[in-house]
Design an enzyme around this catalytic site. Structure first.
Site, PDB file in Angstrom:
ATOM      1  N   SER A  63       2.650  10.995  12.704  1.00 11.94           N
ATOM      2  CA  SER A  63       2.101   9.970  11.810  1.00 11.94           C
ATOM      3  C   SER A  63       0.601  10.067  11.587  1.00 11.94           C
ATOM      4  CB  SER A  63       2.447   8.579  12.342  1.00 11.94           C
ATOM      5  OG  SER A  63       3.809   8.290  12.109  1.00 11.94           O
ATOM      6  N   LYS A  66      -0.376  10.091   8.004  1.00 12.83           N
ATOM      7  CA  LYS A  66      -0.596   8.928   7.140  1.00 12.83           C
ATOM      8  C   LYS A  66      -2.056   8.771   6.712  1.00 12.83           C
ATOM      9  CE  LYS A  66       3.433   6.213   8.662  1.00 12.83           C
ATOM     10  NZ  LYS A  66       4.035   6.960   9.778  1.00 12.83           N
ATOM     11  N   SER A 120       1.859   1.999  11.397  1.00 11.12           N
ATOM     12  CA  SER A 120       2.588   3.247  11.164  1.00 11.12           C
ATOM     13  C   SER A 120       3.959   2.988  10.555  1.00 11.12           C
ATOM     14  CB  SER A 120       2.713   4.048  12.462  1.00 11.12           C
ATOM     15  OG  SER A 120       2.672   5.435  12.207  1.00 11.12           O
TER      16      SER A 120
END
Length: 277
Positions: A63, A66, A120
């Site tokens: 993640s 992101k 997240s």
């Protein structure tokens, strides 16, 4: 290095060594912080290396992806107040993870970005990619184009949420990405927001979300940007911009095992830096 040409930024980063001399406050460093993360990198505000460990190994980044998703979204100058509705196209077909953003959940693009960075939220990140001009394929292409523009030569992006193991990078490249992401005030704000409540359903109460970085609750830390990540193949990951005793630093920690290990490594780094003042 905020206003320096990209070539000079890359030149500074290309001088990475396992541990380099440093002209900031931490001038008497000795020994080793004994980090558990497989790859680690700490830079000062000018891009000088304070500490490095296995900085060029290409690894899944989960993640941490992101942050790139947020930059591409903001670069497109899309309407942040536009309502986005979660659909079945946003479900996780790779890991089969769930989400509290059920089909039909509707939030502004700004709130989707906030949830993607702060907690997240995978469906929020996927929705940002899906609603990009040209759709998801165009979004992923824009992610890879952005990486090349920044000089992230050993990075590849495969989806906006970081669910694919093909989201790959190195500690060296992620230091570049973290520096770039820090130039976006909304990314800094969103990634360090401790928690928030959203109202994605007209006839339901709020959904409460918390930040995935527990160090934000630690008064010893001054954090200006943050993102965590986890997949089985990526291990536990953490990137941050922080200020330690008035000295801005960028921290990249990749592939550690144990849920708390990146936070433990961060505290070990902090103690090691303070001992070298």
């Amino acid at each position: 290095m905020k206003n320096l040409p990209l070539a000079l930024v890359l030149l500074a980063l290309s001088a990475l060594t396992t541990q380099a001399a440093h002209a900031g406050k931490f001038t008497h460093l000795s020994g080793n912080p004994d980090l558990r993360s497989a790859s680690a990198l700490v830079l000062d505000a000018s891009g000088e290396v304070i500490y490095g460990k296995d900085t060029d190994t290409v690894r899944p980044i989960a993640s941490i992806t992101k942050l790139m998703t947020a930059m591409v979204t903001l670069d497109a100058q899309l309407d942040l107040d536009q309502a986005i509705t979660i659909t079945k196209d946003d479900r996780d077909v790779v890991r089969q993870t769930g989400s509290r953003l059920d089909y039909g959940a509707t939030l502004s693009r700004r709130d989707m970005l906030l949830l993607a960075l702060m907690s997240s939220e995978n469906r929020a990140a996927s929705a940002l990619g899906r609603t990009y001009p040209g759709g998801l394929d165009a979004f992923v292409q824009a992610m890879n184009d952005k990486a090349q523009q920044l000089g992230m030569r050993n990075s590849r992006f495969a989806d906006p949420a970081g669910l694919h193991g093909e989201n790959l990078s190195t500690a060296r490249d992620l230091a570049i990405m973290v520096r770039a992401a820090g130039e976006y005030p909304l990314i800094a704000e969103a990634s360090t927001t401790p928690g928030m409540a959203v109202y994605p359903f007209a006839r339901r109460g709020p959904l409460n979300y918390n930040n995935t970085n527990r160090l934000l609750k630690n008064q010893n830390w001054q954090i200006g940007l943050s993102k965590t990540g986890y997949l089985n193949e990526a291990g536990r990951c953490l990137v941050m911009q922080a200020t330690i005793e008035g000295e801005p630093v960028s921290i990249v920690l990749l592939n550690s095992f144990g849920k708390l290990t990146p936070f433990g490594d961060s505290n070990r780094l902090r103690r090691w830096l303070l001992a070298g003042r």
